[in-house]
Design an enzyme around this catalytic site. Structure first.
Site, PDB file in Angstrom:
ATOM      1  N   TYR A 249      78.276 -23.311  23.587  1.00  0.00           N
ATOM      2  CA  TYR A 249      77.952 -21.963  24.064  1.00  0.00           C
ATOM      3  C   TYR A 249      77.866 -21.995  25.584  1.00  0.00           C
ATOM      4  CZ  TYR A 249      75.390 -17.727  25.178  1.00  0.00           C
ATOM      5  OH  TYR A 249      75.030 -16.518  25.708  1.00  0.00           O
TER       6      TYR A 249
ATOM      7  N   GLU B  89      80.225 -14.016  28.448  1.00  0.00           N
ATOM      8  CA  GLU B  89      79.722 -14.901  27.392  1.00  0.00           C
ATOM      9  C   GLU B  89      80.882 -15.510  26.627  1.00  0.00           C
ATOM     10  OE1 GLU B  89      77.710 -13.160  23.914  1.00  0.00           O
ATOM     11  OE2 GLU B  89      76.073 -14.579  24.261  1.00  0.00           O
TER      12      GLU B  89
END
Lengths: 387, 292
Positions: free
Chosen positions: A109, A197
């Site tokens: 992530y 993101e």
């Protein structure tokens, strides 16, 4: 403003970040052709909506043949996708991205945001790729690392090293990781992003770093130096009333209640909504008519409020500072007359020329209910809608 | 006493000949603000309102006239440059009214502010006013009356709401500051709370926050640890949905963070007196003053 995955990937490509090959498709046939030209063992069909959590909701599927890609696409188009981020109404899928399959060795992530408290750029990384970051931060915050970067100094190698060690990556990809972080940082600044993101960021069998998904929010305030922002607006994703309001420079957000609100100033608009709720009714919208509201704008605002058929009564709360109350009163009266307004309107006007405004309203021949204060107005309008 | 500005403060207006700049300059003059100069590129040498000298740059103005504060009405495209110009010209107080400055531009402004001697208020704010003395901003002057309460707010009109109540309740105000509604602003609540705690005329502070960010929480930590004066708090946006930008670029709930209820809980725990709705701000202050 939020943009689609395919648009986010366009922006990344423009900034030299390597992504998987993909094609945007609007029909099963387009998907079929796209799968053929990609020519990989599998392709992935990805619903393009402004929301995360698509995978779990059935918005991301693997196809092993072009026929399968076509079938999945046909099922997906037109379906309402309800994910953790769409709310219960969900979002209708109007297009899909057909992307080549990838050889995934590891999922990470990585996101880039602005840290408001320190005014720095914040990189957030976790080795738990593919999971919702909110979930990780609640369950195991130790699995998340935030690295702050002062924009006047830029990315330094120790910033990269900290993230790299935390992620436990193979030393062979260190150079690529450094390059990747730098490219993302530069892209973030160059395009005026407010959020980037990448979840998951994958490490492939061949040791390459590739953003499998990308979610970007752009800073509306910077649209003057990025004309392309306009092309990224997808009207299918926006509430038509919100789009209409925006086109005339009004700040409108639709909610679920039945009291239409017209307020000057964002803070007061929120406080007005809160007060209506406190008196047992629910606001139908957030609407800031702004500091330079003239009669014309107020009239437009009025028309937008009335387009929402849930609205049973209207509460106008204006504290005159820059906006003069008599000007607002004039706009309200003109609009009410023009459209033959039938709904009850509670008006609370305070500030510059409030007396003159009351006089205008009272002699208008229209049936307005005057509120003496925010609370008084909210009480009166709540009573009207609750019977 | 008051903080930052009083009737002696000499004020410069950047963007004095523009539509907003000229309108509000006249309003400030009416209020009694000592506006001593203006800046508009390529209009240097002219007079605003037949009396106020206009210069091409801040540096030029400063070399001719003593300046304590500047107020900026320059359009968003050029505003960050104007702020940095003021910082580099060492103007002690910079008030930026302009709305819509890109966040990344504000990051470079913040870098320029670090280590400088300037205090910045805004952007996207109504400005600062010391009741009956000096108004640097766009707030309606007539609602303010000299008294004992300070107001700090992220909002514009909601601040006027609070001020109006304080005036009507007979409490009056010392200095009121709208700190701005953007994600990155020149100074947070904390900067001014410290000043108000040290201002002998201020007996209590009203703090008006809204959803998004964490500065209300940080301010309340300071209240708990260092403040003797009562602080009344209100947070706008209890009914705001997540992920939607509520007018102000800074008013957005993201990832469940920055909600009104979360802020109120922490503020209350830290000893801030909570006003349940905006209509009871003055009432809550009266009660809080009695308790302290």
């Amino acid at each position: 403003m939020d943009i689609h995955e395919y648009q986010a990937k366009e922006l990344l490509t423009k900034n030299n970040v390597k992504i998987l090959r993909s094609t945007l498709c609007h029909s099963g046939d387009e998907a079929y052709n796209a799968a053929i030209s990609l020519n990989t063992p599998v392709v992935v069909v990805k619903a393009q909506v402004h929301a995360g959590g698509r995978g779990k909701a059935g918005g991301v599927k693997i196809a092993k043949t072009p026929d399968e890609a076509k079938n999945i696409t046909e099922q997906m188009l037109g379906m309402t996708l309800v994910t953790a981020q769409t709310g219960k109404d969900g979002k209708v899928v109007h297009k899909v991205l057909i992307e080549e399959g990838a050889d995934i060795k590891k999922e990470l992530y990585l996101s880039v945001t602005i840290d408001r408290r320190t005014s720095n750029i914040a990189f957030v990384v976790s080795a738990e790729g593919g999971m919702e970051i909110e979930e990780i931060s609640q369950k195991s915050p130790e699995k998340i690392l935030t690295v702050l970067i002062n924009p006047s100094n830029g990315v330094k190698s120790y910033h990269v090293l900290k993230m790299f060690l935390f992620l436990g990556l193979d030393k062979a990809v260190y150079n690529e990781f450094t390059n990747f972080v730098t490219l993302l940082y530069n892209a973030f600044l160059a395009e005026d992003m407010s959020m980037l993101e990448i979840n998951p960021l994958i490490v492939t069998g061949g040791g390459n770093l590739i953003p499998l998904d990308a979610k970007i929010a752009l800073d509306d305030n910077a649209s003057f130096r990025h004309p392309y922002y306009n092309d990224f607006i997808d009207e299918d994703e926006e509430d038509p009333l919100e789009t209409k309001a925006k086109s005339v420079g009004l700040n409108y957000i639709r909610l679920n209640g039945n009291v239409g609100c017209m307020v000057n100033g964002a803070g007061l608009a929120m406080a007005t909504m809160d007060t209506i709720k406190e008196f047992g009714a629910a606001p139908a919208n957030f609407l800031d008519v702004g500091g330079t509201a003239d009669s014309k704008r107020v009239e437009t605002a009025f028309n937008i409020l009335l387009s929402d058929k849930n609205v049973k009564a209207i509460f106008i709360n204006i504290f005159g500072g820059i906006v003069k109350c008599d000007m607002v009163a004039d706009g309200v009266i003109t609009a009410a007359k023009n459209i033959g307004l039938e709904l009850p309107v509670v008006i609370r006007l305070e500030g510059t020329n409030a007396d003159k405004a009351s006089e205008l309203l009272e002699t208008s021949g229209l049936n307005f209910i005057v509120g003496d204060s925010l609370a008084d107005g909210a009480r009166k309008v709540s009573k009207i809608v609750n019977g | 006493m008051s903080i930052l500005i009083n009737k002696k403060t000499s004020v410069l207006v950047q963007g004095i000949t523009g539509k907003e700049g000229s309108f509000h300059t006249l309003k400030c003059l009416e209020y009694g603000t000592k506006i001593v100069a203006g800046v508009t590129p390529f209009k240097g040498g002219s007079l605003f309102n037949d009396a106020i000298p206009v210069f091409n740059t801040v540096a030029e103005a400063k070399s001719n006239i003593k300046i304590d504060a500047t107020v900026i009405f320059v359009p968003a495209v050029f505003a960050s440059s104007s702020v940095i110009e003021a910082i580099e010209s060492e103007i002690p107080l910079i008030v930026c009214i302009t709305e819509g400055i890109p966040t990344i531009d504000m990051m470079s402004v913040k870098s320029a502010l670090r280590g400088s001697g300037s205090v910045m208020i805004g952007p996207n704010c109504p400005g600062i006013i010391t009741a009956d003395e000096c108004k640097i901003g766009i707030m309606p002057g007539f609602i303010h009356k000299k008294g004992k309460i300070a107001v700090l707010s992220r909002s514009g009109t909601l601040t006027y709401e609070a001020v109006n109540q304080l005036t009507n309740a007979g409490l009056g105000e010392t200095t009121c500051i709208g700190i701005g509604g953007d994600p990155i602003i020149g100074s947070s609540f904390l900067t001014f709370l410290k000043m108000f705690e040290n201002d002998p005329e201020t007996e209590g502070v009203v703090l008006i926050g809204e959803i998004g960010g964490t500065q209300e929480e940080e301010a309340s930590e300071y209240v708990k640890n260092y403040m003797k004066k009562p602080v009344v708090g209100f947070i706008a946006g209890k009914t705001a949905p997540e992920g939607k930008r509520m007018g102000h670029a800074g008013a957005i709930i993201s990832g469940g963070k920055g909600t009104a209820s979360e802020k109120l809980k922490i503020m209350e725990k830290n000893g801030v007196h909570i006003a349940e709705n905006p209509s009871v701000i003055a009432e809550t202050m009266i009660k809080a003053l009695k308790k302290h």
